[in-house]
Design a protein around this motif. Sequence first.
Motif, short mmCIF file in Angstrom:
data_model
loop_
_atom_site.label_atom_id
_atom_site.label_comp_id
_atom_site.label_asym_id
_atom_site.label_seq_id
_atom_site.Cartn_x
_atom_site.Cartn_y
_atom_site.Cartn_z
N MET A 107 0.81 -1.21 0.00
CA MET A 107 0.00 0.00 0.00
C MET A 107 0.85 1.26 0.00
N GLY A 108 1.90 1.30 0.79
CA GLY A 108 2.80 2.45 0.80
C GLY A 108 3.46 2.67 -0.55
N VAL A 109 3.85 1.58 -1.19
CA VAL A 109 4.46 1.67 -2.52
C VAL A 109 3.45 2.22 -3.52
N PHE A 110 2.20 1.73 -3.46
CA PHE A 110 1.16 2.23 -4.36
C PHE A 110 0.93 3.73 -4.17
N SER A 111 0.89 4.17 -2.93
CA SER A 111 0.63 5.59 -2.63
C SER A 111 1.76 6.48 -3.15
N VAL A 112 3.00 6.09 -2.87
CA VAL A 112 4.14 6.87 -3.33
C VAL A 112 4.22 6.85 -4.85
N ALA A 113 3.97 5.68 -5.45
CA ALA A 113 4.01 5.57 -6.91
C ALA A 113 2.96 6.47 -7.55
N LEU A 114 1.75 6.51 -6.98
CA LEU A 114 0.70 7.36 -7.54
C LEU A 114 1.09 8.83 -7.47
N LEU A 115 1.60 9.27 -6.34
CA LEU A 115 2.03 10.66 -6.22
C LEU A 115 3.14 10.99 -7.21
N ALA A 116 4.10 10.10 -7.33
CA ALA A 116 5.20 10.32 -8.28
C ALA A 116 4.69 10.37 -9.71
N LEU A 117 3.79 9.46 -10.06
CA LEU A 117 3.23 9.43 -11.41
C LEU A 117 2.43 10.69 -11.72
N LEU A 118 1.70 11.19 -10.74
CA LEU A 118 0.93 12.42 -10.96
C LEU A 118 1.85 13.62 -11.18
N VAL A 119 2.95 13.69 -10.43
CA VAL A 119 3.92 14.78 -10.62
C VAL A 119 4.54 14.67 -12.02
N VAL A 120 4.95 13.47 -12.40
CA VAL A 120 5.53 13.26 -13.73
C VAL A 120 4.51 13.62 -14.81
N LEU A 122 2.06 15.82 -14.65
CA LEU A 122 1.94 17.28 -14.74
C LEU A 122 3.10 17.88 -15.54
N VAL A 123 4.31 17.41 -15.26
CA VAL A 123 5.47 17.91 -15.98
C VAL A 123 5.37 17.56 -17.47
#
Length: 189
Positions: A107-120, A122-123
């Motif tokens: 679950m922690g990996v999914f959460s961090v991955a989602l945040l990272a993917l959303l930032v990527v 946007l860029v």
Amino acid sequence: MGIGAYIVTSPAFMCWLVRHPIMYLVISLVGSIAGIVIMSGAVKRQSVARSLIGYALFVCTFGLLCSMAVSAYDLPTVNAAFTATAGITVVFGALGLVIPQVFRRLMGVFSVALLALLVVQLVMMFMGVDQTWLDIAIVVVFCGFIGYDMHQATLVETTLPNAVFMACNLFLDIMNVFMRLLNIFGNNR
């Protein structure tokens, strides 16, 4: 969603939307967030009425927002995305019930991955780069959320406010998979 698609494709709504696009976006986002906040409060107080009001507010506003996107695709693309989403939901929902320890650990990996993917995302959006691979990665992450939320639904006390809140969590997971699959299938045509 059907009613939402009917509303957002009507000429009167389209005229209003052309004049007030920011208002539409703000109303949809604020309504969705308000619905989630109301449902969260209802879970704490175990208030059935608040829970249902929050869910109705969330589903209506989020549904209208998603309906606008769905109306941009043809019926075969929507059907393909719907069928794939249903299959993913069944498979990962069942996996969440059968092997919940995997989803709890990740679950922690999914959460961090989602945040990272959303930032990527946007860029990349500002750079004008094709984002199909991002859609695929986000579908994979939300598959994990489906499994986790399905398992979480079995752990909470069986009350109507809890059921409504868990349904909202699953609805968000499933709609995110559906919307991303629409993008993937729509880009391939």
